[in-house]
Design a protein around this motif. Sequence first.
Motif, PDB file in Angstrom:
ATOM      1  N   PHE A  16       0.831  -1.195   0.000  1.00 40.03           N
ATOM      2  CA  PHE A  16       0.000   0.000   0.000  1.00 40.03           C
ATOM      3  C   PHE A  16       0.872   1.254   0.000  1.00 40.03           C
ATOM      4  N   TYR A  17       0.583   2.164  -0.902  1.00 33.95           N
ATOM      5  CA  TYR A  17       1.341   3.418  -0.970  1.00 33.95           C
ATOM      6  C   TYR A  17       0.662   4.481  -0.106  1.00 33.95           C
ATOM      7  N   VAL A  18       1.408   4.976   0.880  1.00 33.52           N
ATOM      8  CA  VAL A  18       0.853   5.938   1.843  1.00 33.52           C
ATOM      9  C   VAL A  18       1.205   7.367   1.445  1.00 33.52           C
ATOM     10  N   GLU A  19       0.190   8.224   1.392  1.00 31.20           N
ATOM     11  CA  GLU A  19       0.457   9.656   1.230  1.00 31.20           C
ATOM     12  C   GLU A  19       0.394  10.314   2.601  1.00 31.20           C
ATOM     13  N   HIS A  20       1.267  11.280   2.794  1.00 33.11           N
ATOM     14  CA  HIS A  20       1.306  11.943   4.104  1.00 33.11           C
ATOM     15  C   HIS A  20       1.835  13.357   3.920  1.00 33.11           C
ATOM     16  N   ASP A  21       1.566  14.174   4.907  1.00 32.64           N
ATOM     17  CA  ASP A  21       2.075  15.547   4.875  1.00 32.64           C
ATOM     18  C   ASP A  21       2.370  15.969   6.310  1.00 32.64           C
ATOM     19  N   GLY A  22       3.542  16.484   6.531  1.00 27.43           N
ATOM     20  CA  GLY A  22       3.910  16.960   7.861  1.00 27.43           C
ATOM     21  C   GLY A  22       3.809  15.879   8.931  1.00 27.43           C
ATOM     22  N   GLY A  23       4.170  14.634   8.586  1.00 30.54           N
ATOM     23  CA  GLY A  23       4.173  13.560   9.577  1.00 30.54           C
ATOM     24  C   GLY A  23       2.799  12.970   9.870  1.00 30.54           C
ATOM     25  N   VAL A  24       1.805  13.404   9.114  1.00 32.73           N
ATOM     26  CA  VAL A  24       0.437  12.906   9.340  1.00 32.73           C
ATOM     27  C   VAL A  24      -0.037  12.188   8.080  1.00 32.73           C
ATOM     28  N   VAL A  25      -0.647  11.011   8.258  1.00 34.49           N
ATOM     29  CA  VAL A  25      -1.165  10.266   7.107  1.00 34.49           C
ATOM     30  C   VAL A  25      -2.377  11.004   6.548  1.00 34.49           C
ATOM     31  N   ASP A  26      -2.420  11.145   5.225  1.00 32.70           N
ATOM     32  CA  ASP A  26      -3.540  11.817   4.573  1.00 32.70           C
ATOM     33  C   ASP A  26      -4.826  11.009   4.813  1.00 32.70           C
ATOM     34  N   PRO A  27      -5.927  11.668   5.172  1.00 30.86           N
ATOM     35  CA  PRO A  27      -7.171  10.932   5.464  1.00 30.86           C
ATOM     36  C   PRO A  27      -7.623  10.026   4.315  1.00 30.86           C
ATOM     37  N   ILE A  28      -7.384  10.452   3.082  1.00 30.60           N
ATOM     38  CA  ILE A  28      -7.828   9.625   1.944  1.00 30.60           C
ATOM     39  C   ILE A  28      -7.007   8.330   1.866  1.00 30.60           C
ATOM     40  N   SER A  29      -5.753   8.398   2.327  1.00 36.42           N
ATOM     41  CA  SER A  29      -4.939   7.175   2.390  1.00 36.42           C
ATOM     42  C   SER A  29      -5.534   6.189   3.388  1.00 36.42           C
ATOM     43  N   LEU A  30      -6.106   6.703   4.475  1.00 40.01           N
ATOM     44  CA  LEU A  30      -6.708   5.798   5.473  1.00 40.01           C
ATOM     45  C   LEU A  30      -7.966   5.133   4.917  1.00 40.01           C
ATOM     46  N   GLN A  31      -8.707   5.859   4.085  1.00 42.09           N
ATOM     47  CA  GLN A  31      -9.861   5.248   3.419  1.00 42.09           C
ATOM     48  C   GLN A  31      -9.387   4.122   2.489  1.00 42.09           C
ATOM     49  N   ALA A  32      -8.371   4.444   1.675  1.00 41.21           N
ATOM     50  CA  ALA A  32      -7.876   3.473   0.691  1.00 41.21           C
ATOM     51  C   ALA A  32      -7.239   2.274   1.397  1.00 41.21           C
ATOM     52  N   LEU A  35       7.897   2.155  -5.986  1.00 42.83           N
ATOM     53  CA  LEU A  35       6.770   1.233  -5.820  1.00 42.83           C
ATOM     54  C   LEU A  35       6.924   0.019  -6.736  1.00 42.83           C
ATOM     55  N   ALA A  36       7.352   0.268  -7.981  1.00 43.33           N
ATOM     56  CA  ALA A  36       7.523  -0.838  -8.932  1.00 43.33           C
ATOM     57  C   ALA A  36       8.590  -1.798  -8.411  1.00 43.33           C
ATOM     58  N   GLN A  37       9.680  -1.245  -7.883  1.00 36.89           N
ATOM     59  CA  GLN A  37      10.757  -2.108  -7.383  1.00 36.89           C
ATOM     60  C   GLN A  37      10.347  -2.835  -6.102  1.00 36.89           C
ATOM     61  N   ALA A  38       9.615  -2.143  -5.227  1.00 41.76           N
ATOM     62  CA  ALA A  38       9.146  -2.781  -3.994  1.00 41.76           C
ATOM     63  C   ALA A  38       8.174  -3.909  -4.324  1.00 41.76           C
TER      64      ALA A  38
END
Lengths: 247, 316
Positions: free
Chosen positions: B4-20, B74-77
């Motif tokens: 799963f690819y996590v988006e975040h900003d300023g040390g906080v996970v983006d809410p839409i990432s938590l939905q996904a 992501l492709a390599q992981a």
Amino acid sequence: MNVLVCVKRIPDVGAKILITDDGRAVQTKNLGFVISPHEECAVELAVQLTEKHGGTSTVLTLGVPDSEDQLRECLARGMTQGILLETGGEEWDPQQTAKAIAETVKGTPFDLLLFGQESGDGCYGQVAIRVAQELGLPCVSGVKEFSLEGGKAVAGVEAGSGKETYEVALPAAFTCKDGMNVPRHPSLRGTMMAKKKKIDVRKPAAAPPRTELVRFRAPPEQNKQVEMLGTGVGAAPKVAEVLLKFR
Amino acid sequence: MILFYVEHDGGVVDPISLQALTAARRVGTVEAVLVALEPGGIPETLKRFGVAKVHHVRDERLKSYSPEAIGLCLAQACKAANAEAVIGPGTEKGNEVMTYAAAKLGLPLANNAVQITPGEKWTVVRQRWGGGLLEESTLPAAPRILTVAPQVIAPEEAPAERVELIPFKPDLNESAFRVRVARIEKFDPKGQGLKTAKIVVGGGRGVGGPDGFKCLEELAAAIGAVVGGSRVAINNGWRPPTDQIGLTGSRITPKLYIACGISGAIQHRAGCKGAEKILVINKDKDAPFFTHADWGVIGDLHEVVPAVTRAYKNLA
């Protein structure tokens, strides 16, 4: 400056999308066709750039023979030439589309490849990046501001909290976002001239599709029960009461 | 196993990432890929949402956003972990990065999925037309690359017992950084009105011209709302492009959206479906927007809106 713009013919749907009986296509019988809003901005940018810097602006589409209408509209807005990659009517997926576009433009010295951020119908948003990857070019996505400075392109993108600026050497690909400019309407003279222009029609072979469409379906209705508050100015007191709840 | 690819900003996970992430967890065991110099509180948040392993990419060059380089990570992981699938959030940046990942792997990307059904062939339902139409299709053999459409799945916690941070070192050459953010100018919060407003007043074709917006501005001033417009209003030059609400403009999420003289084409509704309540004012009783509204008024906005402003001022 030689600019390529890729556009897509899409039905001009209104409030509801109707699906064909077999569930595999959108019912387009009574609809007109347009290009996506983002792409209109890409066309406008191409015309502005070639007006300022000279060179050619080529509009390309992949689609049914009638997609010629959309190419001619772009020519009427001031683009200089058109390429139609003709298909039989089935939808090509982003990989198939990108491969056909990349093979067509490979070897043509375009400085800029412009796309819309995503098509209005499929909303894939992949073709630009995939074409750029095939051609080994950089691609900036979601561009709202664009300028050329000393052989480099400077592109502004609106992100969550701020405006990002990218600087890339040309040639490069960009996806344009609605609102970056106000697209001009075709002039009468432009429309007349566009009719006379010859469109370069090619018939690429489709790469085998990797995904398989099962069917389209309408999104579940939200079952909203609208409460009518009245007609005309007589409804104002009731509306004001509703608004008070949001104070 | 699903990456799963996590988006975040300023040390906080983006809410839409938590939905996904919640959607991804329903498909199988999830391990996360985190691109960050300092993980901060992110692994703990991921743990709360059921992630026991975080593949941590720490590369100074990724300090500023570089979509191609992240896609390559992501492709390599995906290859290194032999993942069944890579899933990410269907935000603009999420879709961008995942498109690079899919292109690097030579695979299709099913973006903006609302339903993912694993099996011998995975079946995916994804949004077209900004959610105005759903497409059901099947994906080829592993790995499958997908993003989850925002605002369709509520985030749900499912704590893992522990979380392990595993360093992952991708092989990134300089050309992967050709496209990178050179600088960011923070927006003036005042200019971000539409996206954060509690109440939005929108005007469309029925407003008729820039002067027609005056009564909308007056109502907005009275009730503390922000004014926006449909694409018709913007294309006619009645409002600046930054005011556009819709599929290709701002997607708004107010408590109340008051749509004046807007018929309700799906492209416009895609931009306001995040509104909690919708009030439609339109002189055409057959305007399709009424069937998607909570409250409706049939009438000419040029008469109704000033009357509403007066009535509100009397009450408030």
